[in-house]
Motif scaffolding. Structure first.
Motif, PDB file in Angstrom:
ATOM      1  N   GLY A 268       8.561   6.683  -7.097  1.00 29.35           N
ATOM      2  CA  GLY A 268       7.919   6.465  -5.807  1.00 29.35           C
ATOM      3  C   GLY A 268       8.947   6.404  -4.697  1.00 29.35           C
ATOM      4  N   GLU A 269      10.052   5.726  -4.954  1.00 28.50           N
ATOM      5  CA  GLU A 269      11.097   5.572  -3.937  1.00 28.50           C
ATOM      6  C   GLU A 269      11.692   6.938  -3.571  1.00 28.50           C
TER       7      GLU A 269
ATOM      8  N   LEU B  37       0.841  -1.213   0.000  1.00 32.19           N
ATOM      9  CA  LEU B  37       0.000   0.000   0.000  1.00 32.19           C
ATOM     10  C   LEU B  37       0.868   1.253   0.000  1.00 32.19           C
ATOM     11  N   CYS B  38       1.903   1.237   0.838  1.00 36.20           N
ATOM     12  CA  CYS B  38       2.818   2.380   0.945  1.00 36.20           C
ATOM     13  C   CYS B  38       3.529   2.594  -0.399  1.00 36.20           C
ATOM     14  N   GLU B  39       3.886   1.483  -1.056  1.00 35.28           N
ATOM     15  CA  GLU B  39       4.569   1.617  -2.353  1.00 35.28           C
ATOM     16  C   GLU B  39       3.638   2.207  -3.409  1.00 35.28           C
ATOM     17  N   ARG B  40       2.369   1.735  -3.431  1.00 33.72           N
ATOM     18  CA  ARG B  40       1.387   2.286  -4.397  1.00 33.72           C
ATOM     19  C   ARG B  40       1.176   3.769  -4.128  1.00 33.72           C
ATOM     20  N   PHE B  41       1.039   4.107  -2.847  1.00 36.00           N
ATOM     21  CA  PHE B  41       0.798   5.494  -2.438  1.00 36.00           C
ATOM     22  C   PHE B  41       1.933   6.394  -2.925  1.00 36.00           C
ATOM     23  N   ASN B  42       3.165   5.975  -2.663  1.00 33.25           N
ATOM     24  CA  ASN B  42       4.304   6.821  -3.036  1.00 33.25           C
ATOM     25  C   ASN B  42       4.533   6.858  -4.534  1.00 33.25           C
ATOM     26  N   ALA B  43       4.208   5.767  -5.232  1.00 37.57           N
ATOM     27  CA  ALA B  43       4.323   5.775  -6.694  1.00 37.57           C
ATOM     28  C   ALA B  43       3.401   6.856  -7.265  1.00 37.57           C
ATOM     29  N   GLU B  44       2.205   6.952  -6.694  1.00 34.50           N
ATOM     30  CA  GLU B  44       1.240   7.932  -7.196  1.00 34.50           C
ATOM     31  C   GLU B  44       1.651   9.366  -6.826  1.00 34.50           C
ATOM     32  N   VAL B  45       2.107   9.540  -5.586  1.00 38.17           N
ATOM     33  CA  VAL B  45       2.577  10.874  -5.164  1.00 38.17           C
ATOM     34  C   VAL B  45       3.777  11.278  -6.035  1.00 38.17           C
ATOM     35  N   GLY B  46       4.704  10.324  -6.263  1.00 37.72           N
ATOM     36  CA  GLY B  46       5.876  10.600  -7.095  1.00 37.72           C
ATOM     37  C   GLY B  46       5.473  10.968  -8.516  1.00 37.72           C
ATOM     38  N   ALA B  47       4.517  10.226  -9.070  1.00 37.67           N
ATOM     39  CA  ALA B  47       4.068  10.487 -10.452  1.00 37.67           C
ATOM     40  C   ALA B  47       3.529  11.911 -10.583  1.00 37.67           C
TER      41      ALA B  47
END
Ligand SMILES: NC(=O)c1ccc[n+]([C@@H]2O[C@H](COP(=O)([O-])OP(=O)(O)OC[C@H]3O[C@@H](n4cnc5c(N)ncnc54)[C@H](O)[C@@H]3O)[C@@H](O)[C@H]2O)c1
Length: 260
Positions: A207-208, A191-201
């Protein structure tokens, strides 16, 4: 072993925090009912528990459906004879400013995060109240403690879970039931990875990278947490060591919400 002879029901037990908590309950002697919308992941957690010598069953279902709560509770009783602990953990993230949040999006976030928690709790209380024993732990989020940008639906649903916890702790303490809430910050899960991928995009970075920037700017302990670091708090709250803790809202976030 703190939970020998006890039974725990964990929603969203197929991944991340739920999986770590289901295996932690089992390692401490509890029989575990693992509920997840993703049946394969629930079965994987059950296999992990059984391979380690524990007892577990998997229930496939969407917690937004009343059938799932009824099925999970009746299957737990049928297989293990009781429900002593309920970890309302399953949840969905949703990243969007309000003007881009459709009514269907809003309803889905509320149906899973808030209504799912309500329905699962109601079904479990039917068993816990007559027995005069039970511990309920709700998983909210740092997002429930304060607003988070582009997160109106998610933050609102998590704030609702915090108040639901408080209400339950007032209404059912006299029936022998303790209810507490955890508010994880940034925990390394899918979930955290999906969240950050979207924020990063949205920022044009990975995301990282988005996660790293967030951690450096906001988390006093300068690192993300692990699912196991959340699981150990949940099992503590269910244990006799926490027998006087009721209605507490506990951040597990390395200091993220302590202040600016
Ligand atoms: N990871 C974090 O940084 C973080 C921070 C704060 C709060 N949380 C909360 O922790 C909880 C667990 O998240 P996670 O990070 O372990 O995520 P995750 O994606 O690793 O696991 C969530 C699990 O819930 C299941 N699930 C999703 N919707 C469901 C539904 N409708 N019915 C049944 N199962 C469903 C998924 O299939 C998955 O197995 C969530 O409520 C989340 O909001 C997570």
């Amino acid at each position: 072993m703190r939970f020998t002879g006890k039974a725990a029901l964990v929603t969203g037990g197929g991944s991340g925090i739920g999986r770590a908590t289901a295996t932690a309950f089992a390692a401490d002697g509890a029989a575990v009912c693992v509920v997840d919308i993703d049946g394969e992941s629930a079965s994987n957690t059950v296999s992990e528990i059984k391979n380690a010598g524990g007892q577990a069953i998997a229930i496939t279902g969407d917690i937004a459906s009343p059938d799932t709560a009824n099925n999970a509770v009746s299957s737990t009783i049928k297989n293990f004879g009781s429900i002593d602990f309920l970890f309302n953990n399953a949840g969905v993230e949703f990243i969007s400013p309000l003007m881009e949040t459709s009514v269907a999006d809003w309803d889905r976030v509320m149906d899973v995060n808030m209504k799912g928690t309500y329905m699962m709790t109601k079904a479990a209380l039917e068993v816990m109240v007559p027995k005069k024993f039970g511990v309920i732990i709700n998983n909210a989020s740092d997002a429930g403690l304060r607003g988070i940008k582009v997160n109106a639906a998610y933050s609102s649903s998590k704030a609702g879970i915090i108040h639901l916890t408080r209400s339950l702790s007032l209404d059912y303490a006299s029936s022998g039931i303790r209810t507490n809430c955890i508010c994880p910050g940034c925990i390394r899960t899918p979930l955290c990875e999906r969240f950050n991928a979207e924020v990063g995009a949205r920022k044009g970075i990975s995301g990282e990278q988005a996660l790293q920037e967030f951690v450096e700017a906001n988390i006093p302990m300068q690192r993300v947490g692990t699912p196991e670091e959340v699981a150990s708090v949940v099992t503590f709250l269910c244990s006799e060591d926490a027998r006087y803790i009721n209605g507490a809202i506990i951040p597990i976030d390395g200091g993220l919400t302590a202040g600016m």
